[in-house]
Design a protein around this motif. Structure first.
Motif, PDB file in Angstrom:
ATOM      1  N   VAL A   3       0.837  -1.212  -0.032  1.00 35.48           N
ATOM      2  CA  VAL A   3       0.076   0.133  -0.248  1.00 35.48           C
ATOM      3  C   VAL A   3       0.816   1.364   0.100  1.00 35.48           C
ATOM      4  N   LYS A   4       0.603   2.063  -0.907  1.00 35.78           N
ATOM      5  CA  LYS A   4       1.287   3.381  -1.034  1.00 35.78           C
ATOM      6  C   LYS A   4       1.043   4.518   0.027  1.00 35.78           C
ATOM      7  N   LEU A   5       2.014   5.236   0.452  1.00 34.92           N
ATOM      8  CA  LEU A   5       1.526   6.451   1.421  1.00 34.92           C
ATOM      9  C   LEU A   5       0.599   7.304   0.668  1.00 34.92           C
ATOM     10  N   THR A   6       0.450   7.433  -0.301  1.00 37.33           N
ATOM     11  CA  THR A   6      -0.316   8.308  -1.199  1.00 37.33           C
ATOM     12  C   THR A   6      -1.704   7.855  -1.147  1.00 37.33           C
ATOM     13  N   GLN A   7      -1.941   6.463  -1.267  1.00 35.27           N
ATOM     14  CA  GLN A   7      -3.152   6.085  -1.144  1.00 35.27           C
ATOM     15  C   GLN A   7      -3.810   6.017   0.515  1.00 35.27           C
ATOM     16  N   VAL A   8      -2.899   5.975   1.432  1.00 39.35           N
ATOM     17  CA  VAL A   8      -3.405   6.349   2.742  1.00 39.35           C
ATOM     18  C   VAL A   8      -3.749   7.670   2.877  1.00 39.35           C
ATOM     19  N   THR A   9      -2.993   8.508   2.448  1.00 36.61           N
ATOM     20  CA  THR A   9      -3.277   9.857   2.438  1.00 36.61           C
ATOM     21  C   THR A   9      -4.572  10.147   1.934  1.00 36.61           C
ATOM     22  N   LEU A  10      -4.882   9.717   0.639  1.00 39.81           N
ATOM     23  CA  LEU A  10      -6.370  10.020  -0.037  1.00 39.81           C
ATOM     24  C   LEU A  10      -7.416   9.230   0.782  1.00 39.81           C
ATOM     25  N   TYR A  11      -7.170   8.130   1.382  1.00 34.79           N
ATOM     26  CA  TYR A  11      -8.032   7.700   2.021  1.00 34.79           C
ATOM     27  C   TYR A  11      -8.513   8.426   3.426  1.00 34.79           C
ATOM     28  N   MET A  12      -7.433   8.706   3.950  1.00 37.73           N
ATOM     29  CA  MET A  12      -7.733   9.527   5.230  1.00 37.73           C
ATOM     30  C   MET A  12      -8.443  10.906   4.892  1.00 37.73           C
ATOM     31  N   LYS A  13      -7.939  11.545   3.861  1.00 33.54           N
ATOM     32  CA  LYS A  13      -8.628  12.776   3.457  1.00 33.54           C
ATOM     33  C   LYS A  13     -10.143  12.609   3.266  1.00 33.54           C
ATOM     34  N   ALA A  14     -10.335  11.542   2.404  1.00 36.84           N
ATOM     35  CA  ALA A  14     -11.772  10.932   2.174  1.00 36.84           C
ATOM     36  C   ALA A  14     -12.624  10.894   3.509  1.00 36.84           C
ATOM     37  N   ARG A  15     -12.222  10.044   4.473  1.00 39.21           N
ATOM     38  CA  ARG A  15     -12.720   9.857   5.687  1.00 39.21           C
ATOM     39  C   ARG A  15     -12.877  11.197   6.659  1.00 39.21           C
ATOM     40  N   LYS A  16     -11.856  12.083   6.475  1.00 36.48           N
ATOM     41  CA  LYS A  16     -12.171  13.495   7.090  1.00 36.48           C
ATOM     42  C   LYS A  16     -13.196  14.351   6.515  1.00 36.48           C
ATOM     43  N   ASN A  17     -13.445  13.945   5.078  1.00 34.57           N
ATOM     44  CA  ASN A  17     -14.488  14.607   4.476  1.00 34.57           C
ATOM     45  C   ASN A  17     -15.999  14.206   4.693  1.00 34.57           C
ATOM     46  N   GLY A  18     -16.149  12.969   5.450  1.00 33.44           N
ATOM     47  CA  GLY A  18     -17.223  12.535   5.728  1.00 33.44           C
ATOM     48  C   GLY A  18     -17.640  11.416   4.984  1.00 33.44           C
ATOM     49  N   GLN A  19     -16.950  10.748   4.308  1.00 35.45           N
ATOM     50  CA  GLN A  19     -17.225   9.454   3.599  1.00 35.45           C
ATOM     51  C   GLN A  19     -17.319   8.325   4.422  1.00 35.45           C
ATOM     52  N   SER A  20     -18.006   7.320   3.873  1.00 34.57           N
ATOM     53  CA  SER A  20     -18.091   6.025   4.583  1.00 34.57           C
ATOM     54  C   SER A  20     -16.617   5.486   4.385  1.00 34.57           C
ATOM     55  N   GLN A  21     -16.363   4.424   5.569  1.00 33.63           N
ATOM     56  CA  GLN A  21     -15.081   3.530   5.249  1.00 33.63           C
ATOM     57  C   GLN A  21     -15.232   2.844   3.869  1.00 33.63           C
ATOM     58  N   ALA A  26     -12.565   2.485  -1.310  1.00 39.62           N
ATOM     59  CA  ALA A  26     -12.586   2.013  -3.055  1.00 39.62           C
ATOM     60  C   ALA A  26     -12.215   3.100  -3.607  1.00 39.62           C
ATOM     61  N   GLY A  27     -12.304   4.754  -3.161  1.00 38.80           N
ATOM     62  CA  GLY A  27     -11.679   5.800  -4.009  1.00 38.80           C
ATOM     63  C   GLY A  27     -10.074   5.894  -3.839  1.00 38.80           C
ATOM     64  N   ALA A  28      -9.667   5.178  -3.018  1.00 33.62           N
ATOM     65  CA  ALA A  28      -8.315   5.103  -2.804  1.00 33.62           C
ATOM     66  C   ALA A  28      -7.523   3.983  -3.353  1.00 33.62           C
ATOM     67  N   GLY A  29      -8.492   3.005  -3.824  1.00 30.24           N
ATOM     68  CA  GLY A  29      -7.950   1.782  -4.167  1.00 30.24           C
ATOM     69  C   GLY A  29      -7.408   0.771  -3.207  1.00 30.24           C
ATOM     70  N   LEU A  30      -8.151   0.773  -2.068  1.00 26.36           N
ATOM     71  CA  LEU A  30      -7.745   0.068  -0.668  1.00 26.36           C
ATOM     72  C   LEU A  30      -8.874  -0.935  -0.679  1.00 26.36           C
ATOM     73  N   SER A  31      -8.486  -2.104   0.025  1.00 26.99           N
ATOM     74  CA  SER A  31      -9.582  -3.018   0.524  1.00 26.99           C
ATOM     75  C   SER A  31     -10.098  -2.398   1.878  1.00 26.99           C
ATOM     76  N   ARG A  33     -10.458  -4.325   4.477  1.00 29.14           N
ATOM     77  CA  ARG A  33      -9.793  -4.671   5.775  1.00 29.14           C
ATOM     78  C   ARG A  33      -8.623  -3.685   5.781  1.00 29.14           C
ATOM     79  N   THR A  34      -7.765  -3.259   4.749  1.00 34.06           N
ATOM     80  CA  THR A  34      -6.866  -2.188   5.029  1.00 34.06           C
ATOM     81  C   THR A  34      -7.297  -1.072   5.538  1.00 34.06           C
ATOM     82  N   ALA A  35      -8.604  -0.565   5.196  1.00 35.35           N
ATOM     83  CA  ALA A  35      -9.119   0.598   5.553  1.00 35.35           C
ATOM     84  C   ALA A  35      -9.375   0.476   7.117  1.00 35.35           C
ATOM     85  N   ARG A  36      -9.807  -0.736   7.548  1.00 35.11           N
ATOM     86  CA  ARG A  36     -10.008  -0.959   9.069  1.00 35.11           C
ATOM     87  C   ARG A  36      -8.843  -0.838   9.850  1.00 35.11           C
ATOM     88  N   ARG A  37      -7.954  -1.196   9.185  1.00 35.39           N
ATOM     89  CA  ARG A  37      -6.249  -1.161   9.825  1.00 35.39           C
ATOM     90  C   ARG A  37      -5.992   0.332   9.913  1.00 35.39           C
TER      91      ARG A  37
END
Length: 279
Positions: A3-21, A26-31, A33-37
């Motif tokens: 998992v790339k750090l850019t994917q993690v950054t994109l996921y955390m930004k989306a979560r901060k903006n109120g998107q569901s896990q 899906a928007g960051a290209g992560l599973s 399970r990875t999102a839960r971790r």
């Protein structure tokens, strides 16, 4: 799959903006399970806040630092990194060609932990075209023989404080007003311009052994010289060489390089052997 750090950054930004896990993953290209971790702050791509306290590669100086280099520094603390690199390259060909930066850091650390305390100096703000500095310097341990007669010489050094542009000229004999004026005029000629201020030391060497009227005459001639070129003459306080550090330090580096190169093979001597060159 890593998992790339850019994917993690994109996921955390989306979560901060109120998107569901699920949607953020899906928007960051992560599973999911990875999102839960990531949400649990257990994902490996998260950078640790604690500083690294271990080496990432083998110490390239391990075989020579304690046995050779540190004893040399204790005997001559002024040895520069390049002098020690050249010593290693001469003694161990092709083994220490890429250690200059490592030695710079190691010597800086050694001086901080083991070296003598230094006087605190405050840096000056320099401006383009503002200040030019002049100074004379001698090689105390350098003897040049011509027909077995020692050559009486020194170097005249002009340097711009801001750009570090320099001019060097060999002076036969001692310091004098004539040597100062000729050297400065030649420096201005090669520079093609003059600074607003011309700074010297106290010029005590040029006045040594002169009567009062002769000293006053030289002072008057120097003032006329500066008026001719449109520069303002200034000088540092007597005995305070560091005030001329912008010009003192560079010609000090030049002399140390020459002297250290000669003396590095004679470190077992308590006093460096004088350098003698025959011409």
């Amino acid at each position: 799959m890593a998992v790339k750090l850019t994917q993690v950054t994109l996921y955390m930004k989306a979560r901060k903006n109120g998107q569901s896990q699920t949607k953020a993953a899906a928007g960051a290209g992560l599973s999911e399970r990875t999102a839960r971790r990531i949400d649990a702050n257990k994902h490996g791509s998260q950078r640790s806040s604690s500083p690294r306290n271990y080496a990432t590669r083998k110490d390239p100086l391990a075989a020579v630092w304690e046995s050779e280099l540190e004893p040399m520094l204790r005997q001559q603390p002024g040895l520069s990194p390049i002098t020690l690199v050249e010593h290693l390259q001469d003694k161990y060909p092709e083994q220490y060609d890429k250690v200059h930066r490592t030695l710079q850091r190691r010597i800086k650390q050694w001086h901080a932990l083991c070296g003598e305390g230094r006087e605190v100096m405050f840096l000056q703000q320099q401006r383009p075209g503002q200040q030019g500095l002049v100074d004379f310097t001698v090689f105390k341990d350098l003897i040049i023989l011509i027909a077995d007669v020692p050559l009486d010489f020194r170097l005249f050094h002009f340097r711009l404080a801001y750009s570090k542009w320099s001019y060097l000229q060999i002076v036969h004999g001692g310091e004098s007003y004539t040597a100062l004026a000729e050297g400065t005029a030649e420096a201005f000629k090669y520079l093609g311009a003059v600074p607003a201020e011309l700074r010297t030391d106290s010029l005590s060497a040029a006045f040594r052994n002169l009567a009062k009227d002769q000293t006053e005459d030289i002072t008057s001639r120097y003032q006329s010289f500066c008026r001719h070129y449109g520069v303002t003459p200034t000088h540092n306080n007597r005995g305070q060489a560091h005030e001329n550090g912008t010009v003192e330090s560079p010609h000090g580096h030049l002399k140390r390089r020459i002297e250290q190169q000669y003396n590095s093979v004679n470190l077992v001597q308590k006093r460096p052997i004088p350098m003698v060159f025959k011409g």
